[in-house]
Design a protein around this motif. Structure first.
Motif, short mmCIF file in Angstrom:
data_model
loop_
_atom_site.label_atom_id
_atom_site.label_comp_id
_atom_site.label_asym_id
_atom_site.label_seq_id
_atom_site.Cartn_x
_atom_site.Cartn_y
_atom_site.Cartn_z
N VAL A 38 0.86 -1.18 0.00
CA VAL A 38 0.00 0.00 0.00
C VAL A 38 0.89 1.23 0.00
N LEU A 39 0.45 2.29 -0.64
CA LEU A 39 1.24 3.51 -0.77
C LEU A 39 1.75 3.99 0.58
N GLY A 40 3.07 4.20 0.66
CA GLY A 40 3.66 4.72 1.89
C GLY A 40 3.99 3.67 2.93
N GLN A 41 3.79 2.40 2.61
CA GLN A 41 4.06 1.31 3.56
C GLN A 41 5.05 0.31 2.97
N GLY A 42 5.56 -0.56 3.82
CA GLY A 42 6.40 -1.64 3.35
C GLY A 42 5.56 -2.76 2.79
N PRO A 43 6.14 -3.60 1.94
CA PRO A 43 5.39 -4.75 1.40
C PRO A 43 4.90 -5.67 2.52
N GLN A 44 3.71 -6.22 2.32
CA GLN A 44 3.12 -7.14 3.30
C GLN A 44 2.95 -8.51 2.65
N PHE A 45 3.43 -9.54 3.32
CA PHE A 45 3.44 -10.89 2.79
C PHE A 45 2.04 -11.45 2.62
N ILE A 46 1.78 -12.05 1.42
CA ILE A 46 0.48 -12.67 1.17
C ILE A 46 0.63 -14.20 1.11
N PHE A 47 1.47 -14.69 0.18
CA PHE A 47 1.67 -16.12 -0.01
C PHE A 47 3.11 -16.41 -0.38
N GLN A 48 3.52 -17.65 -0.07
CA GLN A 48 4.74 -18.18 -0.62
C GLN A 48 4.48 -19.56 -1.20
N TYR A 49 4.99 -19.82 -2.39
CA TYR A 49 4.91 -21.12 -3.02
C TYR A 49 6.31 -21.62 -3.33
N TYR A 50 6.49 -22.92 -3.12
CA TYR A 50 7.76 -23.57 -3.44
C TYR A 50 7.44 -24.92 -4.05
N GLU A 51 7.98 -25.18 -5.21
CA GLU A 51 7.72 -26.44 -5.90
C GLU A 51 6.21 -26.72 -5.99
N LYS A 52 5.46 -25.70 -6.33
CA LYS A 52 4.02 -25.78 -6.59
C LYS A 52 3.16 -26.00 -5.34
N GLU A 53 3.79 -25.96 -4.18
CA GLU A 53 3.03 -26.11 -2.95
C GLU A 53 3.04 -24.83 -2.12
N GLU A 54 1.91 -24.53 -1.50
CA GLU A 54 1.86 -23.37 -0.63
C GLU A 54 2.68 -23.64 0.62
#
Lengths: 113, 114
Positions: A38-54
């Protein structure tokens, strides 16, 4: 070497609509993470995928979903868009995951009207 | 989960002087600490990172120090130049698959005065 690519660059949607954002990681990288900035903020984590798995999920509602394909590219889907979903959506790729060096794509600027 | 605090939110320094940005983290399991530079309208770019088995790392004019006991880490930029003007973000992540991804601070707007 091509860096992380994302499409589209910009997107304008109205409330209640659905959106799909796409990411292609650096060749050889098997992990893709999604962040909302969001404008003026740091990135916020949503998802991580590795080898097609969450492998990880941040504090986001179930309206947010993602998947990773056999070629390691990824899609982020957001349903029932709200005005508050307006943000820069960043994709980051790494070889192994969040404790490995992450390289960000240029982002998709989503505006919800 | 992890919480990262970053200070100051804005930092103005004269060209040629040094700049220091400080971050604290809450999760003692965190062991990876990158710093990103983001120019207006562009992607975050990694400028330096450090892992918990190292106390300090340097790359030309940029250095990062880590104090695991106090749970804080700092970015040091020496001989600042106009192109150093940007927003800088610190972040932290823990081993074990990084289930929480990178947790970012709120950023420091660094302004280099000519």
């Amino acid at each position: 070497d091509a860096g992380v690519t994302q499409s589209p660059t910009h997107l304008i949607k109205t409330r209640g609509q659905h959106v799909t954002l796409r990411c292609s990681p650096i060749s050889g990288h098997k992990s893709v993470s999604w962040y909302q900035q969001v404008l003026g903020q740091g990135p916020q984590f949503i998802f991580q995928y590795y080898e097609k798995e969450e492998r990880g999920r941040g504090n986001f509602p179930d309206r947010f979903s993602a998947r990773q394909f056999p070629n390691y590219s990824s899609e982020l889907n957001v349903n029932a868009l709200l005005l508050g979903d307006s943000a820069l959506y960043l994709c980051a790729s790494s070889k192994l995951g969040a404790t490995d060096t992450q390289y960000f794509g240029p982002g998709t600027r989503l505006t919800v009207l | 989960g992890e919480n990262v605090e970053q200070h100051p939110s804005t930092l103005s320094v004269q060209e040629g002087d040094s700049a220091v940005i400080k971050c604290t983290y809450s999760d003692s399991a965190s062991n990876y600490f990158p710093w990103y530079k983001q120019e207006l309208g562009k992607r975050p770019q990694l400028i330096i990172d450090i892992r918990s088995n190292v106390g300090e790392k340097k790359d030309q004019r940029i250095a990062v120090t880590l104090n695991k006991t106090a749970k804080h880490f700092s970015l040091h930029i020496t001989e600042t130049q106009p192109e150093d003007s940007a927003v800088y973000f610190c972040a932290a992540s823990s081993m074990g698959g990084g289930a929480d991804g990178l947790t970012f601070g709120k950023g420091t707007h660094l302004i280099i005065q000519p």
